[in-house]
Design a protein around this motif. Sequence first.
Motif, PDB file in Angstrom:
ATOM      1  N   ASN A   1       0.840  -1.211   0.000  1.00  0.00           N
ATOM      2  CA  ASN A   1       0.000   0.000   0.000  1.00  0.00           C
ATOM      3  C   ASN A   1       0.871   1.256   0.000  1.00  0.00           C
ATOM      4  OD1 ASN A   1      -1.699  -1.870   2.450  1.00  0.00           O
ATOM      5  ND2 ASN A   1      -2.555  -1.503   0.428  1.00  0.00           N
TER       6      ASN A   1
ATOM      7  N   VAL B   1      -1.570  -1.142  -4.206  1.00  0.00           N
ATOM      8  CA  VAL B   1      -2.919  -0.652  -3.889  1.00  0.00           C
ATOM      9  C   VAL B   1      -2.715   0.563  -2.993  1.00  0.00           C
ATOM     10  CG1 VAL B   1      -5.153  -1.191  -2.845  1.00  0.00           C
ATOM     11  CG2 VAL B   1      -3.855  -2.994  -4.012  1.00  0.00           C
TER      12      VAL B   1
ATOM     13  N   MET C   1      -2.815   3.850  -0.634  1.00  0.00           N
ATOM     14  CA  MET C   1      -3.684   4.369   0.417  1.00  0.00           C
ATOM     15  C   MET C   1      -4.570   5.451  -0.208  1.00  0.00           C
ATOM     16  SD  MET C   1      -2.601   2.859   3.285  1.00  0.00           S
ATOM     17  CE  MET C   1      -3.014   3.843   4.725  1.00  0.00           C
ATOM     18  N   VAL C   2      -5.795   5.578   0.277  1.00  0.00           N
ATOM     19  CA  VAL C   2      -6.685   6.630  -0.234  1.00  0.00           C
ATOM     20  C   VAL C   2      -7.057   7.523   0.946  1.00  0.00           C
ATOM     21  CG1 VAL C   2      -8.922   7.148  -1.249  1.00  0.00           C
ATOM     22  CG2 VAL C   2      -7.574   5.245  -2.134  1.00  0.00           C
TER      23      VAL C   2
ATOM     24  N   ARG D   1      -6.243   6.138   4.311  1.00  0.00           N
ATOM     25  CA  ARG D   1      -6.820   4.884   4.819  1.00  0.00           C
ATOM     26  C   ARG D   1      -6.549   3.768   3.809  1.00  0.00           C
ATOM     27  NH1 ARG D   1      -7.513   6.198   9.868  1.00  0.00           N
ATOM     28  NH2 ARG D   1      -7.714   3.950  10.002  1.00  0.00           N
TER      29      ARG D   1
ATOM     30  N   ASP E   1      -7.414   1.149   1.094  1.00  0.00           N
ATOM     31  CA  ASP E   1      -8.442   1.105   0.056  1.00  0.00           C
ATOM     32  C   ASP E   1      -8.934  -0.350  -0.023  1.00  0.00           C
ATOM     33  OD1 ASP E   1      -9.962   1.056  -2.211  1.00  0.00           O
ATOM     34  OD2 ASP E   1      -8.336   1.635  -3.580  1.00  0.00           O
TER      35      ASP E   1
ATOM     36  N   GLU F   1     -11.666  -1.687  -1.173  1.00  0.00           N
ATOM     37  CA  GLU F   1     -12.202  -2.131  -2.472  1.00  0.00           C
ATOM     38  C   GLU F   1     -11.062  -2.413  -3.439  1.00  0.00           C
ATOM     39  OE1 GLU F   1     -15.105   0.647  -3.942  1.00  0.00           O
ATOM     40  OE2 GLU F   1     -16.309   0.396  -2.123  1.00  0.00           O
ATOM     41  N   GLY F   2     -10.064  -1.534  -3.425  1.00  0.00           N
ATOM     42  CA  GLY F   2      -8.889  -1.738  -4.278  1.00  0.00           C
ATOM     43  C   GLY F   2      -8.159  -3.022  -3.902  1.00  0.00           C
TER      44      GLY F   2
ATOM     45  N   HIS G   1      -4.804   1.427  11.683  1.00  0.00           N
ATOM     46  CA  HIS G   1      -5.936   0.740  11.062  1.00  0.00           C
ATOM     47  C   HIS G   1      -6.953   0.349  12.134  1.00  0.00           C
ATOM     48  CE1 HIS G   1      -3.283   0.778   7.684  1.00  0.00           C
ATOM     49  NE2 HIS G   1      -2.421  -0.041   8.262  1.00  0.00           N
TER      50      HIS G   1
ATOM     51  N   GLU H   1     -11.538  -2.268   9.711  1.00  0.00           N
ATOM     52  CA  GLU H   1     -10.726  -2.359   8.487  1.00  0.00           C
ATOM     53  C   GLU H   1      -9.950  -3.676   8.465  1.00  0.00           C
ATOM     54  OE1 GLU H   1      -9.646   2.339   7.524  1.00  0.00           O
ATOM     55  OE2 GLU H   1      -8.588   1.329   9.162  1.00  0.00           O
TER      56      GLU H   1
END
Length: 373
Positions: free
Chosen positions: A114, A133, A135-136, A139, A141, A143-144, A170, A174
């Motif tokens: 990530n 993948v 972080m968005v 946090r 992601d 779904e990713g 986290h 999550e």
Amino acid sequence: MRNMPIFNVPLTELRERTSIKWRRFEPDVLPMFVAEMDAHIAPPIRERLERALRMGDTGYPELPIYQEAMADYANWQWGWDLDPADATLVTDVVTGMRDALEAVSSPGDAVVINPPIYPPFRGISHDRRLVEVPMVAGRLDLEGLEEAFRTQRPAAYLLCSPHNPDGTIHTRQELETVARLADAYQVAVISDEIHAPLAGARHVPYLDVDGASNAVIVISASKSFNLAALKAGLVIGDSGIRNRLRPMVSDGASYFGVLAHSAALTDGREWLAEASAEITGNKEFFAERLRATLPQLEHTPSEGTYLAWVDCAPLGLANPGQHFHRIGRVRFNFGAEFAPETASFVRVNLATSHDIIEEAVRRMAASIGAVEE
Ligand SMILES: Cc1ncc(COP(=O)(O)O)c(C=O)c1O
């Protein structure tokens, strides 16, 4: 009780140190990059090591004191029921992460990370196929992650918990989703929890969440107590994975590492609580200095770790880390070390004194002409 702050070591004394932080760059540069603390070692750790030195007790480790100390700590701090027999001694956390990765995957297998991420996660995966993948908004992601698990069929997922560089802690929810996905797509989870003790009760050990299986935690007292020189770490969890660790995996940990980490977890809890409170104060102080001196930057203190992750994009510098080093004479980690997309960020080590934090922000501001030299 202590009456002196932990993070109060004067700069003149720190400059006598010869570790990476104090010797990698020019002597006029204020070093706030690598994750070393500007603190003296916690008294119970120093006393334990001094006792061993006085006795000439400088041989090899034998007893599982580190495993027992970690189990007792985990139970006390997180209410996590850990059996010391489920922990294997390893050299340190990065080496342990690589050992665990070798146990669950082969060269060429896909491995999920990530970004932005602690750079050695890429290094230990050099002969695997990295699947990123990002972080968005700070946090995971989820779904990713599911998409990556479904389409890339990775052998392993390298979780960083708390996350380095942005300090994200986290949540249990999550992590439960991670566990559900890992189970559904048969991905081994390797969770680096080196920053967990400093995060205290807010941290959730991955193996303590419902549904976590086919997973190991790699952890040590090193980051929270500044023990990088005293090598020792633990790989905890799934016996199937631990049984596949390379032969002699435990031989890299030193006896002094085992003594130091055990003393830290058992007798260093008061010191850690004080260090953690000071770091919270340091993060607020740093944010306040930025607001006062460089109001263009929007900065919210991180949840965990003693690191600040600052987006310098509003300053319009091509490489802010390099600019602050060359012009400001203050050295942070560069955002591009963690992901090419985060080149506008710097990572700032705040395990230091208010004086040094204040001087660092002053140097940042001076380098762009925002304050008088
Ligand atoms: C996430 C993370 N893992 C591992 C390490 C290094 O651990 P060790 O020195 O035990 O290899 C660090 C050091 O900063 C870190 O931030």
